[in-house]
Enzyme design. Sequence first.
Site, mmCIF file in Angstrom:
data_model
loop_
_atom_site.group_PDB
_atom_site.id
_atom_site.type_symbol
_atom_site.label_atom_id
_atom_site.label_comp_id
_atom_site.label_asym_id
_atom_site.label_seq_id
_atom_site.Cartn_x
_atom_site.Cartn_y
_atom_site.Cartn_z
ATOM 1 N N ASP A 114 0.872 -1.176 0.000
ATOM 2 C CA ASP A 114 0.000 0.000 0.000
ATOM 3 C C ASP A 114 0.906 1.222 0.000
ATOM 4 O OD1 ASP A 114 -2.400 -1.400 0.064
ATOM 5 O OD2 ASP A 114 -2.422 -1.506 2.244
ATOM 6 N N ASP A 117 -13.519 -3.470 -1.579
ATOM 7 C CA ASP A 117 -13.403 -3.191 -0.150
ATOM 8 C C ASP A 117 -14.789 -3.389 0.449
ATOM 9 O OD1 ASP A 117 -10.712 -2.503 -0.390
ATOM 10 O OD2 ASP A 117 -11.197 -0.428 -0.897
#
Length: 253
Positions: free
Chosen positions: A11, A130
């Site tokens: 990330d 998500d």
Amino acid sequence: MITKRIIPCLDVRNGRVVKGINFEGIQDVSSPVELAKFYNESGADELVFYDITASVEERSLFTDILTQVASQIFIPLTVGGGINTIEDFDRVLKCGADKVSVNSGAIKNPSLIAQAAKKYGDQCVVLSMDVKRVDGKFRLFAKGGREDTGIDALEWAQMGEQNGAGELVINSIDTDGVKDGFDLEMLQAVADRVSIPIIASGGAGKMEDFSKLFHSIPKVDAGLAASIFHFKEIAIQDLKQHLRENGVEVRMV
């Protein structure tokens, strides 16, 4: 038997690899180029690179860092963050990505999945989701987990497969960074709806979490994790040895 894949996730924010818990409390980890090189040499099967603030900041993905990362590795690289158009797919693939992950961009324009699959092949198109429980339902979130779309996540997964996505990454916001195991209930619900490969993300804390994942939901194709690999809590080769000893087929280096 198809081998299961172990995939570290980078990330990236402001050119650095970061990690948080439940998508919050972000802390600095390392250089993406150095980490990518490390994982390439450590037996990772693939690598995922997410520019985690590209969508919320409404900008293009950092291609300079991506190009450097791609030059350091010889394993498949999936890239996501700020992918909103076919031109974004093209730009990222030209930087060295093997697959492109689309999330918020597909929510804004669902036809993007079909367009990309038609142009590049479904093996290039990864639908990243998500997902969080809202009132007992699995709900799809956008913009790095910040925005509840109101969309039913299970229906969205089915739509992604129908439109040509070759793979799903299911990120559980509820278990992200908690290290208490993968979200098996959520993953099973998705697996019951689709036939394309599923990459499970969010919640890995120990080796047993991976063996439990693969034994509990055979349709899950890969386990993705970040902090346990970044902070050297688990070595990928040790994890693969553990999986093999527990009857899970993996690629050994």
